[in-house]
Write an enzyme that holds these catalytic residues in place. Structure first.
Site, short mmCIF file in Angstrom:
data_model
loop_
_atom_site.label_atom_id
_atom_site.label_comp_id
_atom_site.label_asym_id
_atom_site.label_seq_id
_atom_site.Cartn_x
_atom_site.Cartn_y
_atom_site.Cartn_z
N HIS A 1 0.84 -1.19 0.00
CA HIS A 1 0.00 0.00 0.00
C HIS A 1 0.88 1.25 0.00
CE1 HIS A 1 0.72 -0.33 4.37
NE2 HIS A 1 0.31 0.93 4.48
N TYR B 1 11.69 3.94 -0.29
CA TYR B 1 10.61 4.56 -1.07
C TYR B 1 9.82 5.54 -0.22
CZ TYR B 1 11.90 0.54 -3.84
OH TYR B 1 12.60 -0.40 -4.54
#
Length: 157
Positions: free
Chosen positions: A38, A126
């Site tokens: 997610h 990330y």
């Protein structure tokens, strides 16, 4: 499927799709983290523009078209021509004030620690936390071994 790592495995594709969507439907990414299954994003849209749904739809569809089809698809999704990658819904929250903004930035950057992927938020590849560290807004050791907010809720309210 929360066991998959599709988003992190294909972060380059997600980045490309978001860049293309931003060209036609501008927005600024204030904070973002991509986790294996997610993501969380904090955006600022142009003044007078509140069209989050179009941007999300284009990002989800663009990403889905570019990754290999190997996920489980329920009969319901198959009948609607949907992939089994994304949840149908997403949660949108309008930022109330500067503190609410800061809480959400913290929540986003702390998420990889919360889920046990890293011990230090800046160790997650990330994440926009790297931009914040480079700008001197956050330290490399931010949230390492200590509670970040007194309530522990960040932007979850």
């Amino acid at each position: 499927d929360r066991r998959r790592t599709l988003l992190a495995d294909h972060a380059d594709i997600l980045r490309t799709v978001m860049r293309k969507v931003k060209e036609k439907h501008p927005f600024d990414i204030d904070a973002m983290v991509v986790l294996p299954d997610h993501l969380h994003m904090l955006w600022t849209l142009p003044k007078g523009d509140a069209d989050f749904p179009t941007r999300m739809m284009l990002i989800k569809a663009g990403f889905s078209r570019l990754v290999e089809k190997d996920e489980y698809q329920s009969a319901n999704r198959l009948s609607k021509g949907e992939r089994g990658i994304w949840q149908r819904r997403y949660w949108e929250h309008s930022i109330r004030d500067e503190q609410d903004f800061a809480n959400h930035v913290d929540y986003i950057h702390y998420n990889p620690v919360k889920h046990g992927y890293v011990e230090r938020a800046s160790d997650w590849k990330y994440s926009s936390i790297h931009r914040y560290v480079k700008a001197g807004i956050m330290s490399v050791g931010w949230a390492c071994g200590e509670a970040v907010s007194e309530s522990g809720e960040f932007g979850e309210r």
